[in-house]
Design an enzyme around this catalytic site. Structure first.
Site, PDB file in Angstrom:
ATOM      1  N   LEU A 267       6.622 -11.591   9.123  1.00  0.00           N
ATOM      2  CA  LEU A 267       5.840 -11.029   8.030  1.00  0.00           C
ATOM      3  C   LEU A 267       4.406 -11.503   8.217  1.00  0.00           C
ATOM      4  CD1 LEU A 267       8.021 -11.595   4.807  1.00  0.00           C
ATOM      5  CD2 LEU A 267       7.641  -9.447   6.015  1.00  0.00           C
ATOM      6  N   ASP A 268       3.436 -10.676   7.836  1.00  0.00           N
ATOM      7  CA  ASP A 268       2.043 -11.099   7.889  1.00  0.00           C
ATOM      8  C   ASP A 268       1.853 -12.365   7.051  1.00  0.00           C
ATOM      9  OD1 ASP A 268       1.559  -8.793   9.335  1.00  0.00           O
ATOM     10  OD2 ASP A 268       0.750  -7.686   7.618  1.00  0.00           O
ATOM     11  N   ARG A 269       0.859 -13.153   7.425  1.00  0.00           N
ATOM     12  CA  ARG A 269       0.565 -14.383   6.685  1.00  0.00           C
ATOM     13  C   ARG A 269       0.407 -14.107   5.184  1.00  0.00           C
ATOM     14  NH1 ARG A 269      -2.710 -19.306   7.465  1.00  0.00           N
ATOM     15  NH2 ARG A 269      -3.258 -18.707   9.601  1.00  0.00           N
TER      16      ARG A 269
ATOM     17  N   THR B 270       1.634 -11.744   3.393  1.00  0.00           N
ATOM     18  CA  THR B 270       2.780 -11.087   2.763  1.00  0.00           C
ATOM     19  C   THR B 270       3.847 -12.108   2.410  1.00  0.00           C
ATOM     20  OG1 THR B 270       2.349  -9.118   4.101  1.00  0.00           O
ATOM     21  CG2 THR B 270       4.504  -9.267   3.044  1.00  0.00           C
TER      22      THR B 270
ATOM     23  N   ARG C 286       0.078  -1.577   5.583  1.00  0.00           N
ATOM     24  CA  ARG C 286      -1.302  -1.726   5.131  1.00  0.00           C
ATOM     25  C   ARG C 286      -2.199  -0.630   5.704  1.00  0.00           C
ATOM     26  NH1 ARG C 286      -2.151  -7.982   6.561  1.00  0.00           N
ATOM     27  NH2 ARG C 286      -4.246  -7.579   5.738  1.00  0.00           N
TER      28      ARG C 286
END
Length: 211
Positions: free
Chosen positions: A49-51, A53, A152
């Site tokens: 997961l993105d930082r 998120t 995104r």
């Protein structure tokens, strides 16, 4: 750390926003999980997961489980659903978005492009509008592919950036993206597992919607 399930092969937990999901040499999910294991196991990342998120993630606790889960991830057999709050409202209340994405690693940014070339990958997701409030929309999203920053950039390219996504035009604040459902097969016994969670419904902009 919130833990939803743990056995000798896997651990399912909540990744907070601001923490890197893979090993970074600093505070990240791998170091936090290894601290939790106290030497009894080692955390293996199998998806990310993105930082910015937050949401549910699964980690393997041994190399065999990691290999099996990684295979599921590569074959898009790990189903992931997200809640997102976007600025604006999609014309269609539900639908499928398909794009070609190019990842610029130097800029740490993903772009929608019009033609295939080296480094370009297809991206697909489906969404449903769950609510609308003050010019923002709550979406339930099912990923078909797992590209970096996919959700995104796909919505930002349609002039509906996610709330708080400064990188893609969503302004300041916490990124309103939460991985709420994770479904996969247990890597050892094959059992179908489904885990769900909700974002902090007292926190803006989640508190704008009936969740």
């Amino acid at each position: 750390m919130t833990i939803y399930h743990e056995d000798k092969d896997i651990i399912v937990c909540l990744k907070p926003a601001g923490i890197i999901s893979q090993s970074s040499g600093g505070e990240d999910m791998i170091s936090l999980l290894n601290e939790h294991f106290e030497g009894s196991a080692q955390a293996y990342p199998v998806h990310r997961l993105d930082r910015e998120t937050s949401g549910i993630m699964v980690y393997a606790k041994n190399s065999k489980a990691a290999a099996m889960l990684s295979k599921q991830a590569e074959q898009n057999q790990i189903k992931k659903r997200y809640y997102a709050v976007v600025k604006g409202t999609p014309e269609e209340k539900s639908g499928v978005l398909k794009d070609l994405l190019f990842r610029d690693k130097q800029k740490n940014k993903t772009f929608v492009v019009k033609r295939e070339r080296k480094g370009v990958r297809d991206a697909s997701l489906e969404y449903e509008v769950m609510g609308e409030k003050n010019g923002n929309s709550l979406l339930d999203i099912l990923l078909h592919t797992g590209r970096t920053h996919q959700i995104r950039v796909q919505f930002a390219s349609r002039k509906m950036p996610l709330y708080g996504d400064g990188k893609y035009g969503g302004g300041s604040g916490k990124l309103a993206l939460f991985a709420h459902t994770l479904e996969f097969s247990h890597p050892i016994n094959g059992e179908n597992l489904v885990f769900t969670a909700k974002p902090d419904t007292e926190e803006f902009p989640w508190n704008e919607f009936d969740m």
